[in-house]
Design a protein around this motif. Structure first.
Motif, PDB file in Angstrom:
ATOM      1  N   UNK A   1      -5.390   7.983  -7.457  1.00  0.00           N
ATOM      2  CA  UNK A   1      -3.995   8.122  -7.887  1.00  0.00           C
ATOM      3  C   UNK A   1      -3.003   7.776  -6.782  1.00  0.00           C
ATOM      4  N   UNK A   2      -3.414   6.920  -5.862  1.00  0.00           N
ATOM      5  CA  UNK A   2      -2.524   6.461  -4.807  1.00  0.00           C
ATOM      6  C   UNK A   2      -1.777   5.226  -5.296  1.00  0.00           C
ATOM      7  N   UNK A   3      -0.485   5.173  -5.041  1.00  0.00           N
ATOM      8  CA  UNK A   3       0.337   4.037  -5.435  1.00  0.00           C
ATOM      9  C   UNK A   3       0.475   3.072  -4.262  1.00  0.00           C
ATOM     10  N   UNK A   4       0.171   1.799  -4.505  1.00  0.00           N
ATOM     11  CA  UNK A   4       0.231   0.764  -3.475  1.00  0.00           C
ATOM     12  C   UNK A   4       1.129  -0.355  -3.978  1.00  0.00           C
ATOM     13  N   UNK A   5       2.092  -0.751  -3.169  1.00  0.00           N
ATOM     14  CA  UNK A   5       2.994  -1.859  -3.498  1.00  0.00           C
ATOM     15  C   UNK A   5       2.622  -3.045  -2.616  1.00  0.00           C
ATOM     16  N   UNK A   6       2.211  -4.146  -3.262  1.00  0.00           N
ATOM     17  CA  UNK A   6       1.790  -5.353  -2.552  1.00  0.00           C
ATOM     18  C   UNK A   6       2.925  -6.359  -2.582  1.00  0.00           C
ATOM     19  N   UNK A   7       3.338  -6.861  -1.445  1.00  0.00           N
ATOM     20  CA  UNK A   7       4.448  -7.834  -1.437  1.00  0.00           C
ATOM     21  C   UNK A   7       4.025  -9.153  -2.060  1.00  0.00           C
ATOM     22  N   UNK A   8       4.952  -9.940  -2.554  1.00  0.00           N
ATOM     23  CA  UNK A   8       4.598 -11.238  -3.163  1.00  0.00           C
ATOM     24  C   UNK A   8       4.131 -12.237  -2.122  1.00  0.00           C
ATOM     25  N   UNK A   9       3.448 -13.289  -2.609  1.00  0.00           N
ATOM     26  CA  UNK A   9       2.965 -14.343  -1.721  1.00  0.00           C
ATOM     27  C   UNK A   9       1.497 -14.252  -1.379  1.00  0.00           C
TER      28      UNK A   9
ATOM     29  N   UNK B   1      -6.568 -19.900   6.551  1.00  0.00           N
ATOM     30  CA  UNK B   1      -7.336 -18.965   5.721  1.00  0.00           C
ATOM     31  C   UNK B   1      -7.179 -17.516   6.175  1.00  0.00           C
ATOM     32  N   UNK B   2      -6.191 -17.241   6.984  1.00  0.00           N
ATOM     33  CA  UNK B   2      -5.906 -15.870   7.432  1.00  0.00           C
ATOM     34  C   UNK B   2      -4.537 -15.483   6.891  1.00  0.00           C
ATOM     35  N   UNK B   3      -4.474 -14.362   6.189  1.00  0.00           N
ATOM     36  CA  UNK B   3      -3.229 -13.921   5.562  1.00  0.00           C
ATOM     37  C   UNK B   3      -2.965 -12.473   5.954  1.00  0.00           C
ATOM     38  N   UNK B   4      -1.793 -12.246   6.498  1.00  0.00           N
ATOM     39  CA  UNK B   4      -1.381 -10.901   6.893  1.00  0.00           C
ATOM     40  C   UNK B   4      -0.302 -10.409   5.933  1.00  0.00           C
ATOM     41  N   UNK B   5      -0.448  -9.170   5.505  1.00  0.00           N
ATOM     42  CA  UNK B   5       0.536  -8.579   4.601  1.00  0.00           C
ATOM     43  C   UNK B   5       0.824  -7.143   5.032  1.00  0.00           C
ATOM     44  N   UNK B   6       1.973  -6.691   4.618  1.00  0.00           N
ATOM     45  CA  UNK B   6       2.429  -5.333   4.936  1.00  0.00           C
ATOM     46  C   UNK B   6       2.653  -4.601   3.616  1.00  0.00           C
ATOM     47  N   UNK B   7       1.673  -3.782   3.263  1.00  0.00           N
ATOM     48  CA  UNK B   7       1.747  -3.067   1.994  1.00  0.00           C
ATOM     49  C   UNK B   7       2.444  -1.729   2.186  1.00  0.00           C
ATOM     50  N   UNK B   8       2.879  -1.150   1.072  1.00  0.00           N
ATOM     51  CA  UNK B   8       3.563   0.142   1.090  1.00  0.00           C
ATOM     52  C   UNK B   8       2.723   1.162   0.347  1.00  0.00           C
ATOM     53  N   UNK B   9       2.435   2.250   1.009  1.00  0.00           N
ATOM     54  CA  UNK B   9       1.692   3.362   0.417  1.00  0.00           C
ATOM     55  C   UNK B   9       2.533   4.619   0.528  1.00  0.00           C
ATOM     56  N   UNK B  10       1.967   5.736   0.107  1.00  0.00           N
ATOM     57  CA  UNK B  10       2.738   6.982   0.080  1.00  0.00           C
ATOM     58  C   UNK B  10       3.126   7.459   1.476  1.00  0.00           C
ATOM     59  N   UNK B  11       2.304   7.120   2.485  1.00  0.00           N
ATOM     60  CA  UNK B  11       2.605   7.594   3.841  1.00  0.00           C
ATOM     61  C   UNK B  11       3.463   6.604   4.616  1.00  0.00           C
ATOM     62  N   UNK B  12       3.771   5.447   4.024  1.00  0.00           N
ATOM     63  CA  UNK B  12       4.615   4.475   4.694  1.00  0.00           C
ATOM     64  C   UNK B  12       4.005   3.092   4.691  1.00  0.00           C
ATOM     65  N   UNK B  13       4.627   2.135   5.361  1.00  0.00           N
ATOM     66  CA  UNK B  13       4.096   0.763   5.408  1.00  0.00           C
ATOM     67  C   UNK B  13       2.816   0.698   6.243  1.00  0.00           C
ATOM     68  N   UNK B  14       1.863  -0.121   5.786  1.00  0.00           N
ATOM     69  CA  UNK B  14       0.588  -0.307   6.461  1.00  0.00           C
ATOM     70  C   UNK B  14       0.290  -1.805   6.555  1.00  0.00           C
ATOM     71  N   UNK B  15      -0.424  -2.186   7.616  1.00  0.00           N
ATOM     72  CA  UNK B  15      -0.785  -3.580   7.844  1.00  0.00           C
ATOM     73  C   UNK B  15      -2.197  -3.837   7.318  1.00  0.00           C
ATOM     74  N   UNK B  16      -2.370  -4.991   6.693  1.00  0.00           N
ATOM     75  CA  UNK B  16      -3.663  -5.390   6.143  1.00  0.00           C
ATOM     76  C   UNK B  16      -3.824  -6.900   6.327  1.00  0.00           C
TER      77      UNK B  16
END
Length: 311
Positions: free
Chosen positions: A123-131, A207-222
């Motif tokens: 039940x964790x909400x994750x927001x993935x940025x576009x692209x 072939x390497x993609x970096x994104x900054x997702x948003x979770x309940x505890x704040x932004x995280x790097x993936x």
């Protein structure tokens, strides 16, 4: 290995009989000694012919598998208990949780201004940025000229931590591909690539993609990566594997052949010394010959176990 130890103890016990019972006749002593030498020869022949398999090299770590729950059996709520009179609880007292509710697994993603909103299993909400590229999260592609495997790091607070976690997963994914391509569990141990080599040879920069997702505890790097295995890389794997197999098989032949020659030399030396001493030290020479043969077999087994891979 247990068979070798048991036979060694039996042979030593037989060979020591002339010392334990000095009243035995020379015929009995010679028979016991010859029997010991014969058992040693039979053991050496079994090991050399492959009828008795030597132990494989010990693998690092164990293979433990956790017990899986029975998904077909409905889960019993902890607070569901019969009433004081022994009758089942009323519907009002039953919990509203439905056992094995899988509806949350089918919640479709939502499009928001910040990106795509997903719901995880807990039940964790994750927001993935576009692209995000299309290859992110795809299954391994093992068809065509270029094989590929998508790898993803876990979310971390910093970009450097995500890169370090990605490097470890790149090594694991490459080892899995080598194991699958060469069809051997020993292949990743003998042919390995570190993260630096993988980045240089198997991972193009695009072939390497970096994104900054948003979770309940704040932004995280993936960080995501798509590892590509070209035909040239597969040919290199096949060539190195063929060389390794030839090397280790030559070593196996050398150990078996050298052991047989040493055993024959020991028996020949026994007969020469027994003839030179005119039979005065027959029992002692038999004991020494049997001990030497057992030492040769044991040493060969240990070398084969710890330093030779039976490919």
């Amino acid at each position: 290995m247990e068979l070798i130890i048991v036979v060694a103890l039996v042979c030593l016990g037989i060979a020591a009989q002339p010392f334990a019972a000095r009243r035995l006749s020379p015929v009995v002593q010679s028979t016991l000694g010859s029997l010991c030498v014969g058992i040693s020869l039979v053991l050496t022949a079994l090991v050399g012919s492959g009828l008795v398999q030597l132990p494989q090299p010990m693998m690092a770590g164990g293979q433990a598998q956790a017990a899986l729950p029975d998904v077909n059996k409905p889960a019993v709520p902890e607070d569901a208990s019969p009433s004081a009179e022994g009758s089942p609880a009323s519907p009002a007292e039953k919990p509203s949780v439905v056992p094995n509710d899988e509806s949350r697994f089918f919640v479709p993603p939502e499009q928001t201004p910040d990106g795509i909103k997903l719901y995880t299993d807990d039940d964790e909400t994750v927001i993935i940025p576009p692209g995000r590229p299309n290859w992110v999260g795809q299954a391994p592609q093992l068809e065509g000229a270029i094989h590929s495997t998508a790898v993803c790091s876990d979310p971390y607070a910093t970009h450097q931590q995500a890169i370090q976690a990605l490097d470890k997963k790149l090594e694991v994914a490459t080892a899995d591909y080598i194991r699958q391509h060469l069809q051997s569990d020993l292949a990743p141990q003998l042919i390995s690539y570190d993260a630096r080599q993988i980045h240089k040879r198997l991972l193009p920069p695009q072939n390497v993609y970096h994104e900054k997702i948003k979770v309940s505890i704040g932004p995280m790097h993936q960080v995501h990566a798509l590892v590509e295995f070209s035909p040239e890389f597969r040919e290199e794997l096949d060539r190195r594997w063929s060389e390794l197999r030839a090397t280790y098989r030559l070593a196996e032949t050398g150990i078996v052949g050298g052991g047989v020659l040493l055993v024959l030399a020991t028996i020949f030396g026994y007969f020469r010394l027994d003839n030179a001493t005119r039979g005065y030290y027959t029992s002692r020479l038999q004991f020494m010959a049997a001990a030497a043969i057992l030492a040769i077999v044991g040493t060969s087994a240990l070398v084969s176990k710890w330093w030779i891979y039976w490919l």
